[in-house]
Scaffold this active site. Structure first.
Site, PDB file in Angstrom:
ATOM      1  N   GLY A   1       0.817  -1.210   0.000  1.00  0.00           N
ATOM      2  CA  GLY A   1       0.000   0.000   0.000  1.00  0.00           C
ATOM      3  C   GLY A   1       0.847   1.255   0.000  1.00  0.00           C
ATOM      4  O   GLY A   1       0.653   2.163  -0.823  1.00  0.00           O
TER       5      GLY A   1
ATOM      6  N   ASP B   1       4.819  -2.922  -7.447  1.00  0.00           N
ATOM      7  CA  ASP B   1       4.110  -1.792  -6.853  1.00  0.00           C
ATOM      8  C   ASP B   1       4.388  -0.509  -7.617  1.00  0.00           C
ATOM      9  O   ASP B   1       3.502   0.338  -7.773  1.00  0.00           O
ATOM     10  CB  ASP B   1       4.517  -1.627  -5.385  1.00  0.00           C
TER      11      ASP B   1
END
Length: 315
Positions: A48, A259
């Site tokens: 995240g 990511d």
């Protein structure tokens, strides 16, 4: 949803925040073996947080919804996010759990293995997500992963869908992907291992990859960007299939490349680029990241991406 692209794209990330301890080693150890490593690097990670940081460095207005501990790692992480201009208003502190931590081993061939202790990440809940409702509704894209409880991702995507905000899923770990979550995911960004686990289909050939991506769309996903490492990226949406070749660079550390790709993809989609064009740009961001040691420290700025030229020796 913010459709005016005269303003910065708005990205809200719901997910994990870790501190990464990266050990450089000649090779990956076998069970019971002890040997000297090259170096130790402390940085910030978590899927995240990684995606939030790369989106912010590419010029997006980013809000991050997460859980951290009440410890020194949490202070360091939040300070780092603020330095990147990320809105940390929606990061909550756990009373009992430490900040998530990852031990990363990277060998001389840039291969890695990772041990993650979830800590406070395991406490991220639907209430935390609802507290960030305004940031989700104002976003162009909401990104979730599964290093935090799936209930948080589902709640985030429900709020986003109600506000006509694009939802993007990194399906890792794949075992937590549910039919409900897929049906709420406008875009899905798996790697080959993850898409095989989700669909139950082998992905050894390009035809296998296309079939697996089609299976995701049959289960409700509208856009698929299948990352395949050195084999590039395969995209599939209502306009058809595209194949984006890998950007050739000399890799020194592949940690966080996926990511980097996802965060960059979200920014480009928020700016209105078609999926294949967005994936091509995101592949460059990921390629730059693997030429540097570390995770968030390897992510480039927008100026670096705009000015990047593929090295002559890799063309």
């Amino acid at each position: 949803m913010n459709n005016a692209q005269t303003t910065r794209p708005k990205i809200t990330v719901v997910g994990s925040a870790n501190v990464d301890l990266t050990f450089r080693t000649p090779r990956l150890p076998v069970p019971g073996e002890t040997f000297a490593g090259h170096s130790l690097h402390q940085g910030m990670g978590g899927k995240g947080a990684n995606q939030a940081v790369v989106a912010a460095r590419l010029g997006a207005d980013v809000s991050f919804v997460a859980r951290v501990g009440n410890d020194g790692f949490a202070t360091q992480a939040i300070d780092a996010y603020k330095n990147d201009g990320i809105n940390t208003k929606f990061i909550r502190h756990s009373k009992d759990q430490p900040t998530g931590t990852a031990a990363i081993l990277v060998d001389d061939e840039a291969e890695n293995c990772i041990i993650v202790v979830a800590g406070a990440n395991a406490e991220l809940c639907a209430d935390d997500v609802r507290s960030a409702k305004t940031a989700i509704e104002a976003a162009d894209v909401v990104i979730c992963q599964l290093e935090t409880p799936v209930e948080a991702a589902i709640e985030a995507f429900k709020i986003a869908r109600a506000a006509n905000v694009l939802t993007m899923l990194t399906p890792a770990p794949a075992k937590l992907v549910t039919d409900e979550l897929l049906a709420l995911s406008d875009a899905c960004v798996p790697n080959k291992t993850e898409i095989a686990a989700i669909t139950g289909k082998a992905v050894e050939t390009e035809a296998d990859c296309v079939l697996a991506a089609q299976t995701l769309m049959q289960r409700g996903v509208r856009q698929v960007a299948l990352t395949m490492g050195g084999e590039g990226v395969l995209t599939l949406d209502h306009s058809g299939m595209s194949r984006i070749p890998a950007t050739q660079v000399k890799a020194v550390d592949t940690t966080g490349a996926g990511d980097a790709f996802t965060g960059a993809l979200a920014v480009s989609l928020a700016e209105g680029l078609p999926l294949s064009d967005a994936a091509s740009r995101a592949a460059i961001v990921a390629a730059i990241s693997v030429t540097r040691i570390g995770t968030q420290t390897s992510f480039p700025s927008l100026d670096e991406v705009n000015g990047w030229n593929q090295p002559e020796e890799t063309k």
